[in-house]
Design a protein around this motif. Structure first.
Motif, PDB file in Angstrom:
ATOM      1  N   GLU A  12      46.184  23.316 -27.470  1.00 31.67           N
ATOM      2  CA  GLU A  12      47.056  22.380 -28.169  1.00 31.67           C
ATOM      3  C   GLU A  12      47.763  21.508 -27.142  1.00 31.67           C
ATOM      4  O   GLU A  12      48.385  22.005 -26.210  1.00 31.67           O
ATOM      5  N   LEU A  13      47.642  20.208 -27.338  1.00 29.42           N
ATOM      6  CA  LEU A  13      48.319  19.210 -26.521  1.00 29.42           C
ATOM      7  C   LEU A  13      49.458  18.658 -27.367  1.00 29.42           C
ATOM      8  O   LEU A  13      49.224  18.170 -28.481  1.00 29.42           O
ATOM      9  N   VAL A  14      50.676  18.757 -26.868  1.00 27.21           N
ATOM     10  CA  VAL A  14      51.845  18.276 -27.602  1.00 27.21           C
ATOM     11  C   VAL A  14      52.443  17.122 -26.812  1.00 27.21           C
ATOM     12  O   VAL A  14      52.685  17.239 -25.606  1.00 27.21           O
ATOM     13  N   ILE A  42      38.086  14.859 -27.610  1.00 27.76           N
ATOM     14  CA  ILE A  42      38.294  14.475 -29.004  1.00 27.76           C
ATOM     15  C   ILE A  42      38.975  15.647 -29.703  1.00 27.76           C
ATOM     16  O   ILE A  42      38.486  16.777 -29.638  1.00 27.76           O
ATOM     17  N   SER A  43      40.090  15.381 -30.353  1.00 27.56           N
ATOM     18  CA  SER A  43      40.809  16.439 -31.059  1.00 27.56           C
ATOM     19  C   SER A  43      40.031  16.855 -32.303  1.00 27.56           C
ATOM     20  O   SER A  43      39.103  16.174 -32.732  1.00 27.56           O
ATOM     21  N   GLU A  44      40.430  17.987 -32.896  1.00 27.13           N
ATOM     22  CA  GLU A  44      39.776  18.442 -34.115  1.00 27.13           C
ATOM     23  C   GLU A  44      39.927  17.441 -35.254  1.00 27.13           C
ATOM     24  O   GLU A  44      39.120  17.404 -36.168  1.00 27.13           O
ATOM     25  N   ARG A  98      44.966  19.454 -31.512  1.00 25.10           N
ATOM     26  CA  ARG A  98      44.192  20.672 -31.243  1.00 25.10           C
ATOM     27  C   ARG A  98      42.845  20.244 -30.679  1.00 25.10           C
ATOM     28  O   ARG A  98      42.141  19.422 -31.271  1.00 25.10           O
ATOM     29  N   ILE A  99      42.502  20.831 -29.525  1.00 28.28           N
ATOM     30  CA  ILE A  99      41.308  20.408 -28.794  1.00 28.28           C
ATOM     31  C   ILE A  99      40.475  21.639 -28.447  1.00 28.28           C
ATOM     32  O   ILE A  99      40.988  22.582 -27.839  1.00 28.28           O
ATOM     33  N   ARG A 100      39.220  21.631 -28.820  1.00 27.03           N
ATOM     34  CA  ARG A 100      38.311  22.702 -28.417  1.00 27.03           C
ATOM     35  C   ARG A 100      37.621  22.252 -27.137  1.00 27.03           C
ATOM     36  O   ARG A 100      37.006  21.184 -27.096  1.00 27.03           O
ATOM     37  N   LEU A 101      37.733  23.070 -26.091  1.00 29.64           N
ATOM     38  CA  LEU A 101      37.148  22.732 -24.797  1.00 29.64           C
ATOM     39  C   LEU A 101      36.065  23.728 -24.427  1.00 29.64           C
ATOM     40  O   LEU A 101      36.243  24.939 -24.581  1.00 29.64           O
ATOM     41  N   ASP A 102      34.975  23.224 -23.926  1.00 26.92           N
ATOM     42  CA  ASP A 102      33.890  24.012 -23.349  1.00 26.92           C
ATOM     43  C   ASP A 102      33.473  23.300 -22.075  1.00 26.92           C
ATOM     44  O   ASP A 102      32.622  22.398 -22.110  1.00 26.92           O
ATOM     45  N   ILE A 103      34.094  23.682 -20.971  1.00 30.48           N
ATOM     46  CA  ILE A 103      33.874  23.017 -19.689  1.00 30.48           C
ATOM     47  C   ILE A 103      33.204  24.006 -18.746  1.00 30.48           C
ATOM     48  O   ILE A 103      33.736  25.088 -18.482  1.00 30.48           O
ATOM     49  N   SER A 149      40.820  10.539 -30.131  1.00 30.36           N
ATOM     50  CA  SER A 149      40.517  10.561 -28.708  1.00 30.36           C
ATOM     51  C   SER A 149      41.810  10.776 -27.919  1.00 30.36           C
ATOM     52  O   SER A 149      42.796  10.079 -28.141  1.00 30.36           O
ATOM     53  N   VAL A 150      41.795  11.760 -27.020  1.00 29.08           N
ATOM     54  CA  VAL A 150      42.973  12.047 -26.211  1.00 29.08           C
ATOM     55  C   VAL A 150      42.568  12.147 -24.751  1.00 29.08           C
ATOM     56  O   VAL A 150      41.403  12.397 -24.427  1.00 29.08           O
ATOM     57  N   GLN A 151      43.522  11.940 -23.884  1.00 26.37           N
ATOM     58  CA  GLN A 151      43.320  12.146 -22.455  1.00 26.37           C
ATOM     59  C   GLN A 151      44.551  12.814 -21.894  1.00 26.37           C
ATOM     60  O   GLN A 151      45.663  12.599 -22.379  1.00 26.37           O
ATOM     61  N   PHE A 152      44.328  13.644 -20.858  1.00 26.18           N
ATOM     62  CA  PHE A 152      45.440  14.357 -20.244  1.00 26.18           C
ATOM     63  C   PHE A 152      45.077  14.700 -18.805  1.00 26.18           C
ATOM     64  O   PHE A 152      43.896  14.712 -18.438  1.00 26.18           O
ATOM     65  N   PRO A 153      46.074  14.982 -17.978  1.00 19.48           N
ATOM     66  CA  PRO A 153      45.806  15.298 -16.577  1.00 19.48           C
ATOM     67  C   PRO A 153      44.996  16.587 -16.431  1.00 19.48           C
ATOM     68  O   PRO A 153      45.308  17.602 -17.058  1.00 19.48           O
TER      69      PRO A 153
END
Length: 73
Positions: free
Chosen positions: A57-59, A29-31, A5-10, A35-39
């Motif tokens: 949510e990144l699965v 950074i997940s909750e 679970r990732i909170r984004l504010d971009i 540390s995660v990365q994605f396209p």
């Protein structure tokens, strides 16, 4: 399967870098503090004039191959 679970504010300015292809990977950074990365292309359907804000949510599979990315809020 793993779920992050990732909170984004971009901001719109930062999103322009992703949208134009100048930046292709999002680092977050997940909750849970992982540390995660994605396209960055995964964010395009969620973009608004105000940028991107919310909980996502990144699965992934156990070997970290992308399975799903979706907005939770």
């Amino acid at each position: 399967m793993q779920r992050f679970r990732i909170r984004l504010d971009i901001s719109p300015d930062m999103m322009e870098q992703y949208y134009s292809g100048r930046s292709t990977t999002v680092f977050a950074i997940s909750e849970a503090g992982v540390s995660v990365q994605f396209p960055a292309r995964l964010l395009r359907p969620h973009m608004t004039r105000d940028g991107i804000h919310g909980l996502f949510e990144l699965v992934t599979e156990n070997d970290y191959r992308l399975r799903d990315f979706r907005r939770l809020t």
